[in-house]
Design a protein around this motif. Structure first.
Motif, PDB file in Angstrom:
ATOM      1  N   UNK A 116      35.861  62.432  57.736  1.00  0.00           N
ATOM      2  CA  UNK A 116      37.209  62.996  57.647  1.00  0.00           C
ATOM      3  C   UNK A 116      37.348  63.889  56.411  1.00  0.00           C
ATOM      4  N   UNK A 117      38.303  64.818  56.417  1.00  0.00           N
ATOM      5  CA  UNK A 117      38.489  65.706  55.260  1.00  0.00           C
ATOM      6  C   UNK A 117      38.682  64.956  53.948  1.00  0.00           C
ATOM      7  N   UNK A 118      39.358  63.792  53.999  1.00  0.00           N
ATOM      8  CA  UNK A 118      39.599  63.032  52.767  1.00  0.00           C
ATOM      9  C   UNK A 118      38.297  62.599  52.113  1.00  0.00           C
ATOM     10  N   UNK A 119      37.290  62.280  52.926  1.00  0.00           N
ATOM     11  CA  UNK A 119      36.004  61.853  52.374  1.00  0.00           C
ATOM     12  C   UNK A 119      35.344  62.996  51.614  1.00  0.00           C
ATOM     13  N   UNK A 120      35.418  64.205  52.163  1.00  0.00           N
ATOM     14  CA  UNK A 120      34.844  65.357  51.468  1.00  0.00           C
ATOM     15  C   UNK A 120      35.655  65.698  50.220  1.00  0.00           C
ATOM     16  N   UNK A 121      36.986  65.518  50.298  1.00  0.00           N
ATOM     17  CA  UNK A 121      37.827  65.769  49.127  1.00  0.00           C
ATOM     18  C   UNK A 121      37.426  64.851  47.975  1.00  0.00           C
ATOM     19  N   UNK A 122      37.111  63.598  48.299  1.00  0.00           N
ATOM     20  CA  UNK A 122      36.632  62.670  47.275  1.00  0.00           C
ATOM     21  C   UNK A 122      35.244  63.063  46.780  1.00  0.00           C
TER      22      UNK A 122
END
Length: 321
Positions: free
Chosen positions: A233-239
């Protein structure tokens, strides 16, 4: 000679770390993963990486002009992409390219203080927004990260959100904070800038530009991951971009090679990403930088020998500082 030994030591350290990470991942599996990469996602990631650096160059130009060091748009893009080439090839990660930008701007007759501070503040603003986006990504991924760290998701979310909020408002507290450091002469240019009436507007523009840079950079890393079949998910890449890009910026390797891959393995492991895939995604991001540096050299020419030496060793700069 002492400077040359330091450069060699950094290069060897980065190569040794990269070799260790590749040995852990199994080079054959990494090569097999890269050989099956999806061309469409590879090109998407490369386009996002170019867009990120174009916005970075324009962000630097706007900041430099605000500080009083003028330069044209073409010059800003040309020097920025030349700096990318230096970053990719020289020991010291982003340090060599940043020094080059400051030196080449100063040698056009611009104010030395404004030239140097434009590069410092440009880099700091990027790292500021990188950490903020990483914090938001962590807050949105507390289920996975909490289990990996052995922390309560609610506690982790609260820590991430509170820390990110404080981090984001910190620059707006800069005028008050700088008053407490009035005795530090080297902060005088920053104090002067912080009391300007348009400081808040400039800070807002810098924040928006830095946000765009980091979103595009995250998209480049994610597209490289998607090319290798990593579905997150995008949140994982943001982290993930926070530890990956921060480690790549450490001045202990050549172009971030080794530190970037090690950070990718650690950051993506909680999401179930296999080591070879994580290493491959980080390597693709590094390749994007190498290709951009090569294209920048073809389009704008290589830095002169004197400018390159000054970027490697500031003591060689004719201004002596």
């Amino acid at each position: 000679m002492k400077s040359s030994r330091k450069i060699l030591l950094r290069a060897l350290l980065g190569l040794a770390l990269l070799g260790a990470v590749l040995a852990l991942a199994d080079p054959r599996r990494v090569l097999a993963s890269l050989g099956q990469a999806h061309p469409g996602w590879l090109l998407t990631g490369f386009a996002a990486a170019i867009a990120s650096n174009l916005v970075s160059a324009l962000r630097w130009r706007a900041l430099a002009r605000w500080l009083g060091a003028d330069m044209g748009m073409r010059d800003a893009i040309r020097w920025y992409f030349q700096a990318i080439g230096l970053n990719a090839l020289l020991p010291g990660a982003v340090v060599g390219g940043d020094l080059y930008r400051a030196v080449v701007l100063r040698r056009t007759g611009q104010d030395a203080v404004a030239s140097s501070w434009s590069v410092v503040l440009d880099r700091v603003s990027g790292l500021w927004m990188l950490c903020a986006i990483g914090g938001l990504g962590a807050a949105a991924s507390v289920g996975t990260l909490g289990a990996a760290l052995g922390l309560s998701p609610a506690l982790l979310r609260g820590m991430a959100l509170c820390g990110t909020a404080l981090w984001l408002v910190l620059p707006w507290c800069l005028p008050a904070l700088l008053r407490h450091g009035a005795g530090w002469r080297w902060l005088a240019p920053l104090r002067t800038a912080a009391v300007r009436p348009d400081f808040q507007c400039q800070l807002g523009r810098q924040a928006l530009a830095s946000g765009a840079v980091q979103v595009l950079s995250a998209a480049a890393l994610a597209a490289g991951g998607l090319a290798l079949g990593i579905q997150l998910p995008p949140a994982a890449w943001a982290w993930a971009i926070a530890p990956v890009f921060l480690m790549a910026a450490l001045p202990v390797s050549v172009g971030g090679w080794g530190t970037r891959e090690a950070a990718a393995v650690a950051a993506l492991a909680p999401f179930g990403v296999a080591v070879p895939a994580a290493v491959g995604a980080a390597m693709l991001y590094g390749v994007y930088g190498l290709v951009q540096g090569a294209l920048g050299a073809l389009a704008f020419g290589l830095p002169s020998r004197g400018q390159t030496v000054a970027a490697i060793d500031p003591a060689q700069d004719g201004h002596g500082n």
